[in-house]
Design an enzyme around this catalytic site. Structure first.
Site, PDB file in Angstrom:
ATOM      1  CB  SER A  56      -4.331  -6.000 -11.422  1.00 10.15           C
ATOM      2  OG  SER A  56      -3.412  -5.208 -10.698  1.00 10.15           O
ATOM      3  CD  GLU A  57       1.187  -5.125 -11.701  1.00 13.22           C
ATOM      4  OE1 GLU A  57       2.302  -5.427 -12.181  1.00 13.22           O
ATOM      5  OE2 GLU A  57       0.369  -4.414 -12.310  1.00 13.22           O
ATOM      6  CB  VAL A  58      -0.769 -12.387  -9.818  1.00  8.78           C
ATOM      7  CG1 VAL A  58      -0.766 -13.881 -10.145  1.00  8.78           C
ATOM      8  CG2 VAL A  58       0.102 -12.124  -8.591  1.00  8.78           C
TER       9      VAL A  58
END
Length: 289
Positions: A56-58
């Site tokens: 999700s962060e990428v």
């Protein structure tokens, strides 16, 4: 927050700095906003599996939330853990990433998965410095992963966090450096609730985008994104779509298909071969690696 409260925070900060009372009042107001208006429906906020947080962060690095909300569950279903992502054929990975943009992130994400699988026994390290050494993970993303996956009390700045602190505490400052903001971010970190605190700041920063002129334009770190139409990014995406569709095109035919000059396309193809996207066959045609 109401304009009256914002003005009050500004005046108190200007008079006495970030006092304990101001920190507590600011924390309370931010968390009240989050409880009533936060984006609680995001799927990645309901599962703290480190792999899912990394994905999700990428994805969120350079893609808007609504697009990630659509693509994220499909990606997780196809590649449910580090081992599955590490073993995936590259063409399959890139096909699953279509619609996200900045496709280099997909290759870095797979390299990260390979490193976690083979060097860390499938276990994501919690330390931000170790995370920052992984492919495609810079200082801010390493800290956001540490906060959201492990609730670590890390200090970092990203676009929405920057927007909040400039708006509330630097209204009369023409140019604000992140070095001025980091001590405030550290002072305001909610003990034991890093995960929720940063979610709240990011949601408040997103809300500010539609209610006030962008405070981030006064940031020394602000960079205006170049236009997408006609850019190398647009050509790279078009080339990838063509080759993922199975066309084994040479430079001339690919350039004609996307309506760009052959010299420009040749340079971009060479670059994408060096980056690991494509392979050039002996006959001159290109394919996805």
């Amino acid at each position: 927050m109401s304009p009256r409260l914002v003005s009050e925070f500004r005046s108190r900060f200007a008079a006495s700095g970030m006092t304990g009372d101001l920190v507590r009042d600011f924390q309370n107001e931010v968390m009240e906003f989050y409880e009533t208006k936060g984006r609680h429906d995001m799927e990645w906020r309901h599962n703290f599996d480190p792999y899912r947080i990394v994905v999700s962060e990428v994805m969120l690095q350079q893609t808007q939330v609504p697009r990630v909300a659509v693509m994220y569950p499909q990606f997780i279903e196809k590649f449910p853990d580090f081992a599955a992502l590490a073993a995936a054929p590259q063409a399959e990975l890139l096909a699953a990433w279509q619609g996200m943009g900045y496709n280099r992130r997909a290759l870095n994400l797979q390299k990260l998965a390979v490193a976690i699988t083979h060097e860390f026994g499938g276990v994501l390290p919690e330390d931000p410095e170790a995370l920052a050494a992984l492919p495609g993970i810079g200082p801010a993303t390493s800290c956001s992963i540490a906060a959201f996956a492990f609730n670590r009390p890390v200090v970092f700045i990203e676009t929405n966090i920057r927007r909040v602190f400039i708006h509330y505490f630097f209204s009369d400052t023409t140019v604000v450096d992140d070095r001025d903001l980091l001590p405030l971010v550290e002072a305001c970190l909610l003990p034991g609730r890093s995960r929720e605190w940063y979610w709240a700041l990011m949601d408040l920063g997103t809300a500010l985008k539609t209610s006030v002129p962008n405070p981030n334009r006064r940031s020394r770190q602000y960079v205006k994104q170049s236009a997408f139409a006609g850019s190398d990014r647009q050509i790279r995406g078009a080339l990838l779509r063509l080759l993922l569709a199975g066309d084994l095109g040479d430079c001339a035919s690919l350039a004609k298909a996307i309506g760009a000059s052959q010299d420009r396309v040749a340079g971009i193809l060479d670059e994408m071969c060096r980056e690991g996207f494509f392979v050039q066959e002996e006959g001159g045609g290109y394919r996805v690696r």
